[in-house]
Design a protein around this motif. Structure first.
Motif, mmCIF file in Angstrom:
data_model
loop_
_atom_site.group_PDB
_atom_site.id
_atom_site.type_symbol
_atom_site.label_atom_id
_atom_site.label_comp_id
_atom_site.label_asym_id
_atom_site.label_seq_id
_atom_site.Cartn_x
_atom_site.Cartn_y
_atom_site.Cartn_z
ATOM 1 N N LEU A 92 0.958 -1.266 0.007
ATOM 2 C CA LEU A 92 0.039 0.017 0.051
ATOM 3 C C LEU A 92 0.775 1.438 0.011
ATOM 4 O O LEU A 92 0.601 2.207 -0.846
ATOM 5 C CB LEU A 92 -0.963 -0.002 1.084
ATOM 6 C CG LEU A 92 -1.921 0.950 1.278
ATOM 7 C CD1 LEU A 92 -3.056 1.141 0.028
ATOM 8 C CD2 LEU A 92 -2.643 1.022 2.522
ATOM 9 N N VAL A 93 1.990 1.105 0.872
ATOM 10 C CA VAL A 93 2.871 2.280 0.899
ATOM 11 C C VAL A 93 3.509 2.585 -0.713
ATOM 12 O O VAL A 93 3.644 3.705 -1.041
ATOM 13 C CB VAL A 93 3.886 2.382 1.899
ATOM 14 C CG1 VAL A 93 5.182 3.200 1.767
ATOM 15 C CG2 VAL A 93 3.407 2.369 3.347
ATOM 16 N N VAL A 94 3.833 1.590 -1.136
ATOM 17 C CA VAL A 94 4.457 1.653 -2.512
ATOM 18 C C VAL A 94 3.513 2.100 -3.662
ATOM 19 O O VAL A 94 3.854 3.049 -4.374
ATOM 20 C CB VAL A 94 5.130 0.105 -3.091
ATOM 21 C CG1 VAL A 94 5.396 0.160 -4.456
ATOM 22 C CG2 VAL A 94 6.150 -0.228 -2.007
ATOM 23 N N THR A 95 2.111 1.526 -3.516
ATOM 24 C CA THR A 95 1.453 2.183 -4.538
ATOM 25 C C THR A 95 0.839 3.727 -4.293
ATOM 26 O O THR A 95 0.784 4.472 -5.303
ATOM 27 C CB THR A 95 -0.118 1.505 -3.981
ATOM 28 O OG1 THR A 95 0.127 0.024 -4.244
ATOM 29 C CG2 THR A 95 -1.013 1.933 -4.810
ATOM 30 N N VAL A 96 1.018 4.116 -2.857
ATOM 31 C CA VAL A 96 0.813 5.587 -2.691
ATOM 32 C C VAL A 96 2.102 6.371 -3.190
ATOM 33 O O VAL A 96 1.757 7.397 -3.959
ATOM 34 C CB VAL A 96 0.373 5.967 -1.231
ATOM 35 C CG1 VAL A 96 0.469 7.220 -0.920
ATOM 36 C CG2 VAL A 96 -0.807 5.294 -0.655
#
Length: 156
Positions: A92-96
């Motif tokens: 999720l952090v990589v996506t953001v």
């Protein structure tokens, strides 16, 4: 097998819904650019599908065992669930972070880059020597014990 595949597909849809709602009605709505929303969809698919495929397998491992593999003990299952949660947050952090490219790049190029960036973001986690942290699977431990007792160094 069918149950796991259905859970993976439904998890992908749930992940997309989760990430889009994070971009629409949460504190992330001001952070995610309009051209970066495609990255959230791609990350949501990966996040949900991974959770959808691994969660049923972990739960089935608690209750089913074969002659070759033993059932998971509850501490092992909790450790695997914690690892899955860690990986989901990481994804999720990589996506953001990848969605931030939408501020500078057009939507199509942002989506193209996000497919590769999110798709290959697991590689740093794959090269970490988890054995040094005591986070090996019980199957690997059983295999090494069995190899040592049989005197064979080749896999069965």
């Amino acid at each position: 097998m069918t149950f796991v595949l259905v859970a993976m597909v439904l998890g992908g849809f749930a992940g997309v819904t989760l990430t889009e709602r994070l971009a629409d009605a949460s504190f992330l709505s001001a952070v995610i650019p309009e051209d970066g929303r495609g990255s959230l969809v791609i990350g949501g698919i990966g996040l949900g599908a991974l959770t959808g495929i691994l969660l049923p397998l972990i739960l089935l491992g608690l209750f089913r065992g074969t002659s070759k593999t033993t059932r998971l003990r509850p501490p092992e299952a909790w450790l695997k669930l914690l690892g899955l949660l860690f990986f989901d947050v990481y994804l999720l952090v990589v996506t953001v972070v990848v969605a931030q490219l939408g501020w500078a790049l057009p939507e199509g190029l942002t989506r193209l880059i996000s497919v590769f960036a999110i798709g290959f973001s697991w590689i740093p986690l794959a090269v970490i020597p988890w054995e040094k942290f005591g986070l090996t699977s019980s199957i690997r431990k059983q295999f090494t014990r069995r190899s040592k007792t049989h005197g064979s160094h080749e896999p069965d």
